[in-house]
Design a protein around this motif. Structure first.
Motif, mmCIF file in Angstrom:
data_model
loop_
_atom_site.group_PDB
_atom_site.id
_atom_site.type_symbol
_atom_site.label_atom_id
_atom_site.label_comp_id
_atom_site.label_asym_id
_atom_site.label_seq_id
_atom_site.Cartn_x
_atom_site.Cartn_y
_atom_site.Cartn_z
ATOM 1 N N TRP A 210 1.429 -1.103 0.104
ATOM 2 C CA TRP A 210 0.063 -0.006 0.032
ATOM 3 C C TRP A 210 0.719 1.526 0.038
ATOM 4 C CZ3 TRP A 210 -4.763 -0.179 -0.898
ATOM 5 C CH2 TRP A 210 -5.386 -1.833 -0.966
ATOM 6 N N THR A 211 2.018 1.078 0.980
ATOM 7 C CA THR A 211 2.836 2.240 0.230
ATOM 8 C C THR A 211 3.486 2.973 -0.319
ATOM 9 O OG1 THR A 211 3.484 2.167 3.396
ATOM 10 C CG2 THR A 211 4.991 3.393 1.674
ATOM 11 N N GLY B 207 7.770 15.690 -8.537
ATOM 12 C CA GLY B 207 6.466 14.500 -8.899
ATOM 13 C C GLY B 207 7.655 13.330 -9.353
ATOM 14 N N LEU B 208 9.291 14.292 -9.797
ATOM 15 C CA LEU B 208 10.307 13.468 -9.934
ATOM 16 C C LEU B 208 11.152 12.909 -9.264
ATOM 17 C CD1 LEU B 208 11.679 15.687 -13.041
ATOM 18 C CD2 LEU B 208 10.501 13.325 -13.458
ATOM 19 N N VAL B 209 11.009 13.867 -8.380
ATOM 20 C CA VAL B 209 11.073 14.006 -6.063
ATOM 21 C C VAL B 209 10.421 12.147 -5.763
ATOM 22 C CG1 VAL B 209 11.712 14.300 -4.400
ATOM 23 C CG2 VAL B 209 12.605 15.996 -5.890
ATOM 24 N N VAL B 210 9.496 12.646 -5.685
ATOM 25 C CA VAL B 210 7.980 11.736 -5.288
ATOM 26 C C VAL B 210 8.509 9.764 -6.414
ATOM 27 C CG1 VAL B 210 6.327 10.533 -4.486
ATOM 28 C CG2 VAL B 210 6.902 13.272 -4.027
ATOM 29 N N GLY B 211 9.378 10.309 -7.920
ATOM 30 C CA GLY B 211 9.518 9.140 -7.887
ATOM 31 C C GLY B 211 9.920 8.372 -7.529
ATOM 32 N N GLN B 212 10.762 8.799 -7.884
ATOM 33 C CA GLN B 212 13.147 8.990 -7.425
ATOM 34 C C GLN B 212 12.858 7.867 -5.797
ATOM 35 O OE1 GLN B 212 15.661 8.096 -9.293
ATOM 36 N NE2 GLN B 212 14.523 9.091 -10.215
ATOM 37 N N VAL B 213 11.011 8.343 -4.680
ATOM 38 C CA VAL B 213 11.066 7.756 -3.677
ATOM 39 C C VAL B 213 10.464 6.511 -3.853
ATOM 40 C CG1 VAL B 213 10.512 8.109 -1.831
ATOM 41 C CG2 VAL B 213 11.608 9.900 -2.871
ATOM 42 N N PHE B 214 10.080 6.484 -4.966
ATOM 43 C CA PHE B 214 9.117 5.128 -5.315
ATOM 44 C C PHE B 214 10.077 3.881 -5.344
ATOM 45 C CE2 PHE B 214 6.824 2.858 -8.878
ATOM 46 C CZ PHE B 214 6.454 2.109 -7.937
ATOM 47 N N PHE B 215 11.299 4.274 -6.457
ATOM 48 C CA PHE B 215 11.730 3.384 -6.697
ATOM 49 C C PHE B 215 12.778 2.921 -6.002
ATOM 50 C CE2 PHE B 215 10.673 5.213 -10.991
ATOM 51 C CZ PHE B 215 10.615 3.756 -12.082
ATOM 52 N N SER B 216 13.519 3.607 -5.376
ATOM 53 C CA SER B 216 13.626 3.378 -4.035
ATOM 54 C C SER B 216 13.332 2.552 -2.389
ATOM 55 C CB SER B 216 14.140 5.250 -3.525
ATOM 56 O OG SER B 216 15.318 5.772 -3.820
ATOM 57 N N TRP B 217 11.966 2.933 -3.048
ATOM 58 C CA TRP B 217 11.077 2.047 -1.995
ATOM 59 C C TRP B 217 11.311 0.741 -2.731
ATOM 60 C CZ3 TRP B 217 8.726 1.891 2.699
ATOM 61 C CH2 TRP B 217 8.063 0.554 3.117
ATOM 62 N N LEU B 218 10.998 0.382 -4.173
ATOM 63 C CA LEU B 218 11.062 -0.755 -4.135
ATOM 64 C C LEU B 218 12.201 -1.391 -4.072
ATOM 65 C CD1 LEU B 218 9.298 0.183 -7.983
ATOM 66 C CD2 LEU B 218 7.746 -0.415 -5.774
ATOM 67 N N ARG B 219 13.198 -1.170 -4.537
ATOM 68 C CA ARG B 219 14.384 -1.566 -3.749
ATOM 69 C C ARG B 219 14.454 -2.483 -2.651
ATOM 70 N NH1 ARG B 219 16.331 2.872 -7.726
ATOM 71 N NH2 ARG B 219 17.225 3.852 -5.921
ATOM 72 N N ARG B 220 14.005 -0.968 -1.586
ATOM 73 C CA ARG B 220 14.529 -1.119 -0.539
ATOM 74 C C ARG B 220 13.804 -2.363 -0.150
ATOM 75 N NH1 ARG B 220 11.717 2.480 4.446
ATOM 76 N NH2 ARG B 220 12.243 0.486 5.929
ATOM 77 N N ARG B 221 12.460 -2.629 -0.414
ATOM 78 C CA ARG B 221 11.446 -4.014 -0.388
ATOM 79 C C ARG B 221 11.888 -4.942 -1.240
ATOM 80 N NH1 ARG B 221 6.731 -3.699 2.835
ATOM 81 N NH2 ARG B 221 5.880 -4.821 1.462
ATOM 82 N N GLY B 222 12.500 -5.231 -2.336
ATOM 83 C CA GLY B 222 13.439 -6.108 -3.061
ATOM 84 C C GLY B 222 14.157 -6.519 -2.041
ATOM 85 N N ARG B 223 15.376 -6.168 -1.092
ATOM 86 C CA ARG B 223 16.021 -6.377 0.004
ATOM 87 C C ARG B 223 15.823 -6.855 0.779
ATOM 88 N NH1 ARG B 223 18.842 -1.285 -1.838
ATOM 89 N NH2 ARG B 223 17.801 -0.846 0.241
ATOM 90 N N GLU B 224 14.425 -6.718 0.894
ATOM 91 C CA GLU B 224 14.231 -7.525 2.685
ATOM 92 C C GLU B 224 13.016 -8.241 1.895
ATOM 93 O OE1 GLU B 224 11.906 -4.285 3.872
ATOM 94 O OE2 GLU B 224 13.216 -2.579 5.222
ATOM 95 N N GLY B 225 13.327 -8.612 0.966
ATOM 96 C CA GLY B 225 11.969 -9.737 0.135
ATOM 97 C C GLY B 225 10.998 -9.367 0.975
ATOM 98 N N LYS B 226 10.833 -8.572 0.850
ATOM 99 C CA LYS B 226 8.849 -8.261 0.920
ATOM 100 C C LYS B 226 8.246 -7.932 -0.815
ATOM 101 C CE LYS B 226 9.222 -6.185 5.675
ATOM 102 N NZ LYS B 226 9.501 -4.881 6.354
ATOM 103 N N PRO B 227 7.287 -7.670 -0.509
ATOM 104 C CA PRO B 227 5.804 -8.140 -1.860
ATOM 105 C C PRO B 227 5.915 -6.593 -2.053
ATOM 106 C CG PRO B 227 4.735 -9.619 -0.411
ATOM 107 C CD PRO B 227 6.069 -8.754 0.567
ATOM 108 N N ARG B 228 6.492 -6.079 -3.667
ATOM 109 C CA ARG B 228 6.076 -4.536 -4.381
ATOM 110 C C ARG B 228 4.758 -4.429 -4.909
ATOM 111 N NH1 ARG B 228 12.646 -5.682 -6.009
ATOM 112 N NH2 ARG B 228 11.811 -8.445 -5.864
ATOM 113 N N ILE B 229 4.651 -3.480 -4.986
ATOM 114 C CA ILE B 229 2.892 -2.464 -6.035
ATOM 115 C C ILE B 229 3.821 -3.059 -6.627
ATOM 116 C CG2 ILE B 229 4.336 -0.286 -6.161
ATOM 117 C CD1 ILE B 229 0.445 -1.532 -5.206
#
Length: 573
Positions: A206-207, A255-277
């Motif tokens: 959801w985040t 919007g570009l800044v939030v987009g970078q935060v979004f992709f950083s969030w996806l990579r973090r979720r991947g490192r933690e082995g958690k589901p990603r949107i």
């Protein structure tokens, strides 16, 4: 091969019913018809609701923004709770939203109804891909995906004909009543589709969904405000300014800044082995990112051309809405035909060859249009240019979606469909916004230089008219604006300057789009050299499902998205 083996191979194809494809195409028409109908019905809506045309434009963009903002979430929700059930709820809500448009008594009601329709299309669009994956296989699947892409221009043709006719006869509201009836038909037919099981083992990020939605909304509003609020310095139409700076570029940057935060969030979720949107392995290879680049450029060019062509017909030629509808039918039909039949080329040519040839055709068509547009629509070269443009555009749009589906790990096909919807709507919104800002900017420059070259036009008149906020006006509209400021030879000269400037601005804009199409050949040459597996029947993997590794042959560059070591391990076999 034995007869028994042959029968086992042929059985799935023989048992396939066309019902699912009929529902898919009809639902895509239902979703796409509304936007086209609003555009064609603009005159009637502005009169009935006593509102300026900009309000109708705001309603149109509200639906587009809502779909782009929630499309990534829509794919996950459908799979988590069952695609068919979510689809049925969304189709019913869309029908209610269309009824709201038909019954609108104020701009606010129109805006809410259209925004609601866009939000539920984010649930409908991924389900259409699911229905194709679960009902069609082999060559039929490629043709079905092509027909899904072709349904969008088909809806455009129907909207041009039916909505234009309704607006001039029984009233614009009946176009949306027709969509309510189509929603009812699609809802009833959907009960005969194969039930797609829910996936309780699929978690929703959801985040990530909220970050994606915020980024898309900021980018969409920022780009849409470029032409009216100002590319850098704020105009008088800007809702606010910061030290004189327009809010449009500030929103784009945010919007570009939030987009970078979004992709950083996806990579973090991947490192933690958690589901990603959204799973970044969809874009893990250079060829997959090249496909996305081709998709974004073609949709940018296509929507920009869709804006410039009606602008040329209505403003330069002074034709009515219904005449505009009939004039661009050859263009829209050619998109439909190319989207439908490009699948027949998959067995003979590689995706990179088809895409490269398609962009050459698009660039040639836009160049032909730029050098031949005049005041007469019957000119054969103009019609030929529009047909060529439609053929190239339709072939590329269907090809890139089909190729990305076959290139990414098959378990991530749902993410591919959602990504396609996000790129489609965001690129389209940006294409219209940037084309508008560029064309209006060229118009302002040409008006100023043209006025200075005509001694009949006084410096006083130039000073009175704010050329920096110029817009495309017909000769009659310009005469009405200047009636209290100019007359006689001065007014005649101003009309001549306006006519020359608006035509030249459109020509330069078309040439700019042609140049962008030629540049797209660079990513097109990096598209895959072949198409691979068909879609799996389960488009969204559960949290613990294994994902196929990426083919090493397609790994040109893993640095484009800032993939870290974990992403590389996931991507490579």
């Amino acid at each position: 091969m034995s007869m028994q083996a042959e029968a086992s191979v042929a059985a799935p194809i023989a048992k396939t019913s066309w019902l699912a494809l009929i529902v898919v195409v009809m639902t895509q028409i239902q979703a796409s018809f509304a936007v086209n109908a609003l555009t064609v019905s603009m005159a009637g809506i502005t009169t009935d609701l006593d509102t300026p045309a900009s309000s109708v434009g705001t309603a149109i963009t509200a639906g587009t923004f809502a779909m782009a903002a929630f499309i990534l979430l829509g794919a996950k929700v459908g799979s988590r709770f069952g695609s068919r059930g979510v689809f049925q709820i969304a189709v019913a809500i869309h029908g209610v939203a269309m009824l709201g448009v038909a019954l609108s008594v104020s701009p606010a009601m129109l805006f809410i109804a259209q925004a609601s329709s866009g939000a539920v299309i984010a649930l409908i669009a991924p389900a259409l891909t699911v229905f194709i994956a679960t009902n069609y296989h082999g060559p039929q699947q490629g043709r079905a995906i092509g027909l899904l892409a072709a349904a969008i221009p088909a809806a455009g043709v129907l909207a041009l004909l039916l909505a234009g006719w309704f607006a001039n006869t029984i009233g614009w509201r009946w176009s949306f009543v027709l969509m309510v009836a189509l929603a009812v038909a699609n809802l009833l037919l959907s009960f005969r589709l194969k039930r797609v099981p829910a996936q309780p083992g699929l978690s929703i990020d959801w985040t990530g969904a909220i970050l994606a939605a915020v980024a898309v909304i900021l980018l969409s509003f920022g780009f849409s405000g470029l032409s009216t609020w100002g590319v850098w310095l704020a105009t008088s139409q800007a809702p606010f300014d910061i030290l004189g700076i327009s809010p449009a570029p500030l929103l784009v940057i945010a919007g570009l800044v939030v987009g970078q935060v979004f992709f950083s969030w996806l990579r973090r979720r991947g490192r933690e082995g958690k589901p990603r949107i959204f799973d970044l392995r969809v874009l893990a290879t250079g060829s997959e990112r090249a496909i996305t680049a081709c998709m974004a450029i073609m949709l940018f060019v296509g929507t920009a051309a869709n804006f410039l062509i009606p602008l040329y017909i209505q403003v330069v030629q002074g034709r009515s809405s219904i005449e505009t509808s009939f004039s661009i039918i050859p263009y829209t039909l050619s998109i439909f035909l190319a989207s439908t039949f490009v699948a027949s080329l998959y067995g003979r040519f590689t995706p990179r060859a088809i895409a490269s040839a398609g962009f050459v055709v698009v660039a040639s068509a836009l160049t032909l249009l730029a050098f031949t547009v005049r005041g007469e629509w019957s000119q054969g070269f103009v019609v030929a240019g529009l047909i060529l443009l439609g053929l190239g555009q339709g072939a590329i749009v269907a090809l890139v979606f089909n190729t990305l589906l076959s290139s990414a790990p098959k378990q991530l096909a749902g993410d591919v469909g959602a990504w396609r919807g996000l790129v489609h709507n965001l690129s389209g919104s940006v294409g219209i916004a940037v084309a508008t800002a560029f064309a209006v900017g060229m118009l302002s420059t040409l008006l100023l230089s043209g006025a200075q070259e005509h001694p009949e036009i006084s410096d006083e008149l130039i000073a009175q008219v704010n050329i920096n906020e110029a817009d495309f006006l017909t000769n009659e509209q310009l005469a009405a604006v200047l009636e209290s400021r100019a007359s006689g030879p001065q007014l005649d000269a101003a009309i001549v300057v306006n006519a020359e400037a608006r035509l030249q601005a459109l020509k330069v804009s078309l040439l700019g789009l042609a140049a962008l199409s030629l540049l797209a050949i660079v990513p097109a040459t990096r598209m895959p050299g072949r198409r691979r597996d068909e879609l799996p029947e389960k488009l969204e993997p559960d949290d613990d499902d294994p994902i196929d590794p990426v083919d090493l042959d397609d790994v040109n560059d893993l640095d484009g998205l800032g993939l870290d070591d974990l992403d590389r391990k996931e991507a490579l076999p």
